[in-house]
Design a protein around this motif. Structure first.
Motif, mmCIF file in Angstrom:
data_model
loop_
_atom_site.group_PDB
_atom_site.id
_atom_site.type_symbol
_atom_site.label_atom_id
_atom_site.label_comp_id
_atom_site.label_asym_id
_atom_site.label_seq_id
_atom_site.Cartn_x
_atom_site.Cartn_y
_atom_site.Cartn_z
ATOM 1 N N ALA A 71 0.828 -1.211 0.000
ATOM 2 C CA ALA A 71 0.000 0.000 0.000
ATOM 3 C C ALA A 71 0.863 1.263 0.000
ATOM 4 O O ALA A 71 0.508 2.265 -0.627
ATOM 5 C CB ALA A 71 -0.932 -0.003 1.218
ATOM 6 N N MET A 72 1.991 1.207 0.704
ATOM 7 C CA MET A 72 2.900 2.354 0.715
ATOM 8 C C MET A 72 3.426 2.635 -0.695
ATOM 9 O O MET A 72 3.469 3.791 -1.142
ATOM 10 C CB MET A 72 4.080 2.079 1.659
ATOM 11 C CG MET A 72 5.093 3.212 1.726
ATOM 12 S SD MET A 72 6.577 2.758 2.669
ATOM 13 C CE MET A 72 7.312 1.551 1.573
ATOM 14 N N LEU A 73 3.800 1.577 -1.415
ATOM 15 C CA LEU A 73 4.284 1.749 -2.783
ATOM 16 C C LEU A 73 3.170 2.275 -3.697
ATOM 17 O O LEU A 73 3.404 3.159 -4.525
ATOM 18 C CB LEU A 73 4.825 0.428 -3.331
ATOM 19 C CG LEU A 73 6.059 -0.156 -2.626
ATOM 20 C CD1 LEU A 73 6.501 -1.445 -3.308
ATOM 21 C CD2 LEU A 73 7.204 0.849 -2.610
ATOM 22 N N TRP A 74 1.959 1.739 -3.542
ATOM 23 C CA TRP A 74 0.836 2.204 -4.363
ATOM 24 C C TRP A 74 0.525 3.674 -4.083
ATOM 25 O O TRP A 74 0.081 4.391 -4.973
ATOM 26 C CB TRP A 74 -0.401 1.363 -4.099
ATOM 27 C CG TRP A 74 -0.235 -0.083 -4.454
ATOM 28 C CD1 TRP A 74 0.655 -0.617 -5.349
ATOM 29 C CD2 TRP A 74 -0.952 -1.195 -3.905
ATOM 30 N NE1 TRP A 74 0.524 -1.980 -5.396
ATOM 31 C CE2 TRP A 74 -0.445 -2.368 -4.523
ATOM 32 C CE3 TRP A 74 -1.962 -1.314 -2.959
ATOM 33 C CZ2 TRP A 74 -0.932 -3.640 -4.222
ATOM 34 C CZ3 TRP A 74 -2.463 -2.577 -2.664
ATOM 35 C CH2 TRP A 74 -1.940 -3.728 -3.290
ATOM 36 N N GLY A 75 0.767 4.110 -2.855
ATOM 37 C CA GLY A 75 0.483 5.497 -2.498
ATOM 38 C C GLY A 75 1.373 6.502 -3.200
ATOM 39 O O GLY A 75 1.080 7.694 -3.201
ATOM 40 N N THR A 76 2.456 6.024 -3.800
ATOM 41 C CA THR A 76 3.362 6.932 -4.512
ATOM 42 C C THR A 76 2.918 7.196 -5.950
ATOM 43 O O THR A 76 3.459 8.092 -6.610
ATOM 44 C CB THR A 76 4.794 6.350 -4.559
ATOM 45 O OG1 THR A 76 4.797 5.153 -5.365
ATOM 46 C CG2 THR A 76 5.299 6.019 -3.169
ATOM 47 N N THR A 77 1.943 6.439 -6.463
ATOM 48 C CA THR A 77 1.616 6.506 -7.890
ATOM 49 C C THR A 77 1.072 7.866 -8.311
ATOM 50 O O THR A 77 1.432 8.375 -9.378
ATOM 51 C CB THR A 77 0.615 5.416 -8.277
ATOM 52 O OG1 THR A 77 -0.570 5.539 -7.462
ATOM 53 C CG2 THR A 77 1.215 4.033 -8.069
ATOM 54 N N GLY A 78 0.186 8.446 -7.489
ATOM 55 C CA GLY A 78 -0.401 9.736 -7.854
ATOM 56 C C GLY A 78 0.647 10.828 -7.962
ATOM 57 O O GLY A 78 0.635 11.634 -8.900
ATOM 58 N N LEU A 136 -6.065 0.880 3.127
ATOM 59 C CA LEU A 136 -6.433 2.268 3.412
ATOM 60 C C LEU A 136 -5.192 3.105 3.740
ATOM 61 O O LEU A 136 -5.260 4.334 3.788
ATOM 62 C CB LEU A 136 -7.419 2.338 4.587
ATOM 63 C CG LEU A 136 -8.813 1.737 4.369
ATOM 64 C CD1 LEU A 136 -9.636 1.861 5.640
ATOM 65 C CD2 LEU A 136 -9.529 2.413 3.216
ATOM 66 N N PHE A 137 -4.071 2.422 3.952
ATOM 67 C CA PHE A 137 -2.807 3.124 4.167
ATOM 68 C C PHE A 137 -2.370 3.865 2.902
ATOM 69 O O PHE A 137 -1.642 4.858 2.975
ATOM 70 C CB PHE A 137 -1.737 2.116 4.588
ATOM 71 C CG PHE A 137 -0.427 2.722 5.009
ATOM 72 C CD1 PHE A 137 -0.382 3.796 5.889
ATOM 73 C CD2 PHE A 137 0.772 2.210 4.547
ATOM 74 C CE1 PHE A 137 0.822 4.354 6.293
ATOM 75 C CE2 PHE A 137 1.984 2.747 4.939
ATOM 76 C CZ PHE A 137 2.006 3.825 5.812
ATOM 77 N N GLU A 138 -2.826 3.397 1.746
ATOM 78 C CA GLU A 138 -2.413 4.002 0.472
ATOM 79 C C GLU A 138 -2.745 5.491 0.383
ATOM 80 O O GLU A 138 -1.862 6.303 0.071
ATOM 81 C CB GLU A 138 -3.043 3.247 -0.702
ATOM 82 C CG GLU A 138 -2.721 3.854 -2.057
ATOM 83 C CD GLU A 138 -3.375 3.116 -3.205
ATOM 84 O OE1 GLU A 138 -3.438 3.677 -4.316
ATOM 85 O OE2 GLU A 138 -3.822 1.981 -3.003
#
Length: 298
Positions: free
Chosen positions: A20-27, A259-261
């Motif tokens: 989720a942390m990695l996915w949170g960087t996409t935006g 939800l951490f994303e």
């Protein structure tokens, strides 16, 4: 000394939080290439990342092919869900805004996942702890969304409404392939085989769409760096971690942990992109972190 070792559930939770942390960087990363279509970013990152996962899982296929054949219907449905998910997710962000699109997509996934497990699972997965953490998480997400979007109240409501609908479609399809993957893993199929099969077949469906949407993918060195990062890090490495986590964590709990994303996305938006989050938004972040703490303690 042994008390400090992680339980299997906690180990799985850490893997999912890492994903989720990695996915949170996409935006934030995608913001550096605004001329690339959101559909192209979704198709390329998920498609190329899927091909890499399939290649990495090749050595495991021969051990699991017989069991995989027993899940043909599940595999087809999971692949179709994976195909729809990035297209709906990135379109939702383009129409409703990054914050709202991300929140709707991620926040609805645990609900749909729990619904699927209740309808097709062998036992009820809805515990008091799950309900409490999900409620706290949804409240936190709502505070984060409304605090970020309060300055955008004059935007067209129809466009935002369509973005919200697409976000719910993304949440449903995300829950669908997560539940499908978990079902196959529970039947003894290796997580590498499951994720490699779903993402490899999904890549076959996603990559041809670049013929219509991917004209700007290689237009500049920055664009190439952005799509390379998206495919290799969040979409390949992130989903490998997510697959490992599903070995030990139910799909409904896993989707709550994601939800951490948006928390990561919000923090990066402040410190990298230069956006600001009001006090209500930070209260929402704290509530989401409390939600995650309740999930990892289960």
């Amino acid at each position: 000394m042994m008390r400090n070792r992680l339980t299997p559930y906690q180990y799985g939770s850490v893997c999912i939080l890492f994903a989720a942390m990695l996915w949170g960087t996409t935006g934030t990363v995608a913001s550096f290439a605004p001329d690339i279509s959101p559909l192209a970013i979704g198709a390329f990152s998920m498609g190329v990342g899927g091909l890499i996962q399939a290649c990495l899982a090749c050595r495991y296929f021969k051990f699991d092919v017989s069991r995989l054949r027993q899940h043909k219907a599940n595999l087809v449905l999971s692949t179709l869900a994976l195909f729809v998910y990035p297209l709906a997710f990135y379109s939702s962000m383009a129409l409703a805004g990054v914050a709202i699109g991300t929140v709707i997509s991620i926040a609805t996934a645990p609900f749909f996942s729990a619904l699927l497990e209740c309808l097709f699972g062998k036992k009820n997965v809805i515990s008091r702890r799950w309900l409490m953490s999900f409620f706290i998480g949804v409240v936190g997400m709502a505070l984060l969304v409304f605090s970020e979007s309060s300055e955008q109240a004059d935007s067209e409501s129809n466009t935002k409404a369509l973005g919200v609908v697409l976000g719910m479609v993304a949440g449903f399809t995300y829950a669908g392939y997560s539940w499908g993957a978990k079902t196959m893993i529970n039947d003894g199929i290796r997580s590498q085989t499951v994720m490699g099969s779903i993402f490899g077949l999904g890549a076959i469906l996603l990559l041809p769409t670049l013929v219509f949407t991917g004209d700007a993918l290689f237009a500049s060195a920055v664009n190439v760096a952005v799509i390379s990062y998206m495919a290799l890090v969040p979409m390949c490495l992130g989903y490998i971690g997510f697959g490992y986590g599903l070995r030990y964590v139910k799909a409904s709990n896993a989707n709550v942990l994601t939800l951490f994303e948006p928390v990561v996305a919000a923090v990066l938006a402040v410190f990298v992109v230069g956006e600001s989050i009001p006090v209500l938004g930070w209260i929402g972040v704290v509530l989401i972190l409390l939600c995650l703490l309740l999930q990892t303690k289960e």
